[in-house]
Design a protein around this motif. Structure first.
Motif, PDB file in Angstrom:
ATOM      1  N   CYS A 171       3.459  17.681  -4.856  1.00 15.93           N
ATOM      2  CA  CYS A 171       3.329  16.869  -3.641  1.00 15.93           C
ATOM      3  C   CYS A 171       4.364  17.266  -2.590  1.00 15.93           C
ATOM      4  O   CYS A 171       4.057  17.272  -1.389  1.00 15.93           O
ATOM      5  CB  CYS A 171       3.454  15.389  -3.973  1.00 15.93           C
ATOM      6  N   THR A 172       5.579  17.612  -3.007  1.00 15.89           N
ATOM      7  CA  THR A 172       6.585  18.029  -2.018  1.00 15.89           C
ATOM      8  C   THR A 172       6.208  19.359  -1.376  1.00 15.89           C
ATOM      9  O   THR A 172       6.466  19.567  -0.184  1.00 15.89           O
ATOM     10  CB  THR A 172       7.982  18.143  -2.655  1.00 15.89           C
ATOM     11  N   THR A 173       5.575  20.257  -2.146  1.00 19.05           N
ATOM     12  CA  THR A 173       5.124  21.510  -1.521  1.00 19.05           C
ATOM     13  C   THR A 173       3.991  21.244  -0.538  1.00 19.05           C
ATOM     14  O   THR A 173       3.905  21.905   0.508  1.00 19.05           O
ATOM     15  CB  THR A 173       4.666  22.528  -2.579  1.00 19.05           C
ATOM     16  N   LEU A 174       3.116  20.270  -0.854  1.00 15.11           N
ATOM     17  CA  LEU A 174       2.065  19.908   0.100  1.00 15.11           C
ATOM     18  C   LEU A 174       2.658  19.281   1.362  1.00 15.11           C
ATOM     19  O   LEU A 174       2.185  19.536   2.473  1.00 15.11           O
ATOM     20  CB  LEU A 174       1.080  18.936  -0.544  1.00 15.11           C
ATOM     21  N   ILE A 175       3.690  18.471   1.192  1.00 14.18           N
ATOM     22  CA  ILE A 175       4.334  17.839   2.351  1.00 14.18           C
ATOM     23  C   ILE A 175       4.992  18.905   3.224  1.00 14.18           C
ATOM     24  O   ILE A 175       4.893  18.872   4.462  1.00 14.18           O
ATOM     25  CB  ILE A 175       5.356  16.786   1.889  1.00 14.18           C
ATOM     26  N   ASP A 176       5.653  19.886   2.594  1.00 15.68           N
ATOM     27  CA  ASP A 176       6.298  20.963   3.355  1.00 15.68           C
ATOM     28  C   ASP A 176       5.281  21.831   4.094  1.00 15.68           C
ATOM     29  O   ASP A 176       5.594  22.416   5.139  1.00 15.68           O
ATOM     30  CB  ASP A 176       7.134  21.843   2.425  1.00 15.68           C
ATOM     31  N   ALA A 177       4.070  21.911   3.551  1.00 12.56           N
ATOM     32  CA  ALA A 177       3.026  22.714   4.192  1.00 12.56           C
ATOM     33  C   ALA A 177       2.294  21.937   5.275  1.00 12.56           C
ATOM     34  O   ALA A 177       1.300  22.415   5.822  1.00 12.56           O
ATOM     35  CB  ALA A 177       2.037  23.206   3.136  1.00 12.56           C
ATOM     36  N   GLY A 178       2.760  20.738   5.584  1.00 11.34           N
ATOM     37  CA  GLY A 178       2.152  19.954   6.657  1.00 11.34           C
ATOM     38  C   GLY A 178       1.212  18.872   6.163  1.00 11.34           C
ATOM     39  O   GLY A 178       0.364  18.402   6.929  1.00 11.34           O
ATOM     40  N   GLY A 179       1.368  18.461   4.918  1.00 10.47           N
ATOM     41  CA  GLY A 179       0.507  17.420   4.351  1.00 10.47           C
ATOM     42  C   GLY A 179       0.853  16.049   4.904  1.00 10.47           C
ATOM     43  O   GLY A 179       1.822  15.869   5.655  1.00 10.47           O
ATOM     44  N   PRO A 180       0.050  15.050   4.556  1.00 14.06           N
ATOM     45  CA  PRO A 180       0.286  13.696   5.079  1.00 14.06           C
ATOM     46  C   PRO A 180       1.581  13.085   4.535  1.00 14.06           C
ATOM     47  O   PRO A 180       2.053  13.419   3.446  1.00 14.06           O
ATOM     48  CB  PRO A 180      -0.936  12.913   4.600  1.00 14.06           C
ATOM     49  N   GLY A 181       2.123  12.157   5.282  1.00 18.92           N
ATOM     50  CA  GLY A 181       3.389  11.535   4.912  1.00 18.92           C
ATOM     51  C   GLY A 181       3.298  10.569   3.758  1.00 18.92           C
ATOM     52  O   GLY A 181       4.302  10.266   3.112  1.00 18.92           O
ATOM     53  N   TRP A 182       2.098  10.032   3.463  1.00 19.85           N
ATOM     54  CA  TRP A 182       1.969   9.089   2.359  1.00 19.85           C
ATOM     55  C   TRP A 182       2.200   9.753   1.009  1.00 19.85           C
ATOM     56  O   TRP A 182       2.333   9.056  -0.002  1.00 19.85           O
ATOM     57  CB  TRP A 182       0.632   8.370   2.399  1.00 19.85           C
ATOM     58  N   LEU A 183       2.241  11.080   0.975  1.00 19.84           N
ATOM     59  CA  LEU A 183       2.543  11.760  -0.285  1.00 19.84           C
ATOM     60  C   LEU A 183       3.978  11.504  -0.745  1.00 19.84           C
ATOM     61  O   LEU A 183       4.292  11.670  -1.922  1.00 19.84           O
ATOM     62  CB  LEU A 183       2.294  13.265  -0.154  1.00 19.84           C
TER      63      LEU A 183
END
Length: 155
Positions: free
Chosen positions: A55-67
């Motif tokens: 999930c942190t890699t998805l957040i770093d790639a521009g994923g949603p903040g709810w992660l």
């Protein structure tokens, strides 16, 4: 506002306590038969930490903040499983020691099976320990409140 936050946190905690799989599994581990599974259950922390990392890699790639919420819950559950391993070993040792004491107590003769009352000598007077429903030895009950007539004011 504070009352609303407190009520919401209580309801969220109750929901997570009842329905989260990690809490259900940890409750099963805390039983007498489940204590032996505490150390192997530490391995369950690995998938939780891997989900948090993913999930942190998805957040770093521009994923949603709810992660961020999923990362928080996954890390918390992973830490619970990491801590449960050593705690279950300690609880298992205490339980086995208590069971050993109970077996040893049962092996004694019937007259020694009952615990002997504790006797203390205080101010030259022998006192026995409370037995049954007695709160204080020798019925030395005094008022426990500081109201009128209790002797709190020297009366």
């Amino acid at each position: 506002m504070l009352r609303l936050i407190l009520a919401a946190s209580i309801h969220i905690r109750l929901f997570l306590r009842v329905w989260m799989p990690s809490n259900i599994l940890l409750d099963a581990i805390r039983t007498r038969n489940g204590l032996k599974w505490g150390i192997p259950a530490m391995l369950i922390a690995v998938p939780y930490f891997s989900v948090a990392y993913w999930c942190t890699t998805l957040i770093d790639a521009g994923g949603p903040g709810w992660l961020h919420l999923i990362v928080l819950v996954a890390c918390w559950s992973g830490l619970k499983f990491m801590i449960m391993g050593p705690v279950s070993v300690i609880l298992l040792a205490k339980t086995r020691l208590a069971e050993h004491r109970a077996r040893r107590r049962q092996k004694r003769s019937p007259d020694e099976a009952e615990p002997r009352p504790f006797v203390a000598v205080r101010h030259g007077r022998t006192r026995r320990a409370p037995t049954g429903y007695e709160a204080l030895p020798d019925h030395e009950h005094r008022p426990t409140y500081l109201g009128r007539g209790s002797g709190a004011y020297g009366a």
